[in-house]
Design an enzyme around this catalytic site. Structure first.
Site, PDB file in Angstrom:
ATOM      1  N   LYS A  56      42.048  27.452  30.439  1.00 57.99           N
ATOM      2  CA  LYS A  56      41.931  28.534  29.456  1.00 57.99           C
ATOM      3  C   LYS A  56      43.284  29.144  29.106  1.00 57.99           C
ATOM      4  O   LYS A  56      43.382  29.941  28.183  1.00 57.99           O
ATOM      5  CB  LYS A  56      41.005  29.634  29.987  1.00 57.99           C
ATOM      6  CG  LYS A  56      39.519  29.301  29.836  1.00 57.99           C
ATOM      7  CD  LYS A  56      38.633  30.525  30.082  1.00 57.99           C
ATOM      8  CE  LYS A  56      38.388  30.726  31.559  1.00 57.99           C
ATOM      9  NZ  LYS A  56      37.495  31.809  31.928  1.00 57.99           N
ATOM     10  N   LYS A  75      20.191  19.221  35.315  1.00 57.77           N
ATOM     11  CA  LYS A  75      19.850  19.639  36.672  1.00 57.77           C
ATOM     12  C   LYS A  75      19.529  21.142  36.694  1.00 57.77           C
ATOM     13  O   LYS A  75      20.239  21.932  36.097  1.00 57.77           O
ATOM     14  CB  LYS A  75      21.057  19.331  37.574  1.00 57.77           C
ATOM     15  CG  LYS A  75      20.918  19.829  38.977  1.00 57.77           C
ATOM     16  CD  LYS A  75      22.195  19.610  39.766  1.00 57.77           C
ATOM     17  CE  LYS A  75      22.114  20.496  40.999  1.00 57.77           C
ATOM     18  NZ  LYS A  75      23.228  20.417  41.895  1.00 57.77           N
ATOM     19  N   LYS A 135      21.045  27.877  38.233  1.00 59.51           N
ATOM     20  CA  LYS A 135      21.176  29.218  37.682  1.00 59.51           C
ATOM     21  C   LYS A 135      22.290  29.262  36.641  1.00 59.51           C
ATOM     22  O   LYS A 135      22.182  29.928  35.624  1.00 59.51           O
ATOM     23  CB  LYS A 135      21.465  30.206  38.813  1.00 59.51           C
ATOM     24  CG  LYS A 135      21.416  31.656  38.392  1.00 59.51           C
ATOM     25  CD  LYS A 135      21.602  32.571  39.587  1.00 59.51           C
ATOM     26  CE  LYS A 135      23.036  32.634  40.061  1.00 59.51           C
ATOM     27  NZ  LYS A 135      23.867  33.622  39.405  1.00 59.51           N
TER      28      LYS A 135
END
Ligand code: TRP
Length: 333
Positions: free
Chosen positions: A120, A201, A204
């Protein structure tokens, strides 16, 4: 083999979902039948990311109630909060002195965060706290404190167990005694096979999970959102490449699987029908546990009592380990 200790922890960082159930909870409960089991809620690990008190408390109770609703018997299995065992943090500090910094540099959770920052173009340490950097040491403390032989975890945690072994061996070698038992991972591969709502998959971090404790109605509504291809009702379908079918398999008997697979292969089964079939088996499987969960989560005082009792039993073991180490290291008198 009787006498062996199995230990694992779950971080209270989110709502318990089907991936946790098949990937972690069920395999761990299976092992609890044959070994001495010690299962805990890794709240200090969660603290790295969950920094709101109400959220931490809610997730912690949810994990405790989930373990019990799924079949953990707190009389047989030691169930406790990590934060209730202060020796964890004493041992963690002890372990630090035997942990090479380079070992932490190579730990993948930290390495991933670090490389993302580089990608980033922001500061390499952006949003990386020392809790993340030293995460494997705290995890090693959890494990080594309780004379653990076996640690059931997902594949992503294997490196952490290796780090725990490495640290334990250094300490044993340094003091010339088997002060710490060297653990071994038991890798559950089920988790790799559980697709989430979008077919990736279940995780969360992808936001594609199916929570365990939805009402029947909410569950049905969510399952209807599973991503499918655009095949029409009459088209013949392939169960082996279908997410709905992969989920169905987890909750059904071979007979039920053969029956649904046959319906896929003759045509006339639309995705809505497949999802309905899935809903029926999931709901039937979860309903009795959901009832237990709802009762448990409604009585926080009872959950506290179970966790307190677990903590006091856990502390007998943790104090013994820490006492042994302090003595060997010449700490205290
Ligand atoms: N790091 C584990 C995870 O993210 C949770 C955990 C913390 C754990 N301490 C542990 C697992 C000790 C096994 C043993 O899933």
């Amino acid at each position: 083999m009787a006498g062996k200790v199995v230990l694992t922890g779950i971080k209270p960082t989110g709502i318990p979902h089907i991936g946790n159930y098949f990937g972690a909870i069920r395999p761990a409960l299976g092992l609890a039948d044959n070994f001495e089991a010690r299962y805990f809620i890794a709240d200090y690990h969660a603290l790295n990311s969950v920094q709101d008190s109400a959220t931490m408390r809610d997730y912690t109770y949810q994990i405790a109630a989930t373990w019990i609703a799924c079949g953990l018997d707190p009389k047989k299995v030691l169930l406790y909060r990590q934060s209730d065992v202060p020796e964890t943090f004493e041992l963690s500090t002890f372990l630090m002195a035997f942990t090479a910094k380079g070992l932490m540099n190579r730990a993948h959770a930290y390495k991933d965060a670090f490389s993302k920052n580089l990608e980033k173009g922001v500061d390499q340490d952006h949003e990386i706290n020392m809790g993340l950097f030293t995460y494997p040491v705290l995890m090693a403390a959890d494990i080594l404190l309780f004379d653990t032989d076996l640690v059931p975890v997902g594949r992503d945690q294997k490196q952490h167990i290796e780090i725990a072994c490495d640290i334990a061996q250094r300490i044993n070698h340094n003091y010339g005694a088997e002060l710490l038992r060297v653990p071994q991972p038991v890798i559950s591969s089920t988790l790799d096979l559980i697709p989430g709502l979008d077919g990736r998959k279940m995780s969360k971090s992808y936001g594609n999970t199916i929570p365990l404790w939805l009402s029947s109605k909410e569950l049905r509504k969510l399952l209807m959102k599973i991503t499918t291809n655009s095949q029409g009702v009459e088209e013949v379908k392939d169960p082996d490449t279908c997410n709905i079918f992969a989920l169905f398999k987890l909750f059904s008997t071979e007979e039920q699987q053969a029956e649904l697979a046959a319906r896929y292969r003759v045509g006339g089964l639309g995705w809505g029908h497949a999802k309905q079939a899935l809903f029926e088996v999931v709901d039937a499987h979860l309903a009795p546990m959901r009832e237990k969960y709802d009762a448990l989560i409604a009585d926080k005082a009872a959950l506290d009592a179970i966790l307190d009792e677990g903590a006091s039993r856990a502390r007998v073991i943790s104090a013994a380990t820490m006492g042994r180490l302090r003595k060997a290291a010449g700490l205290g008198r």
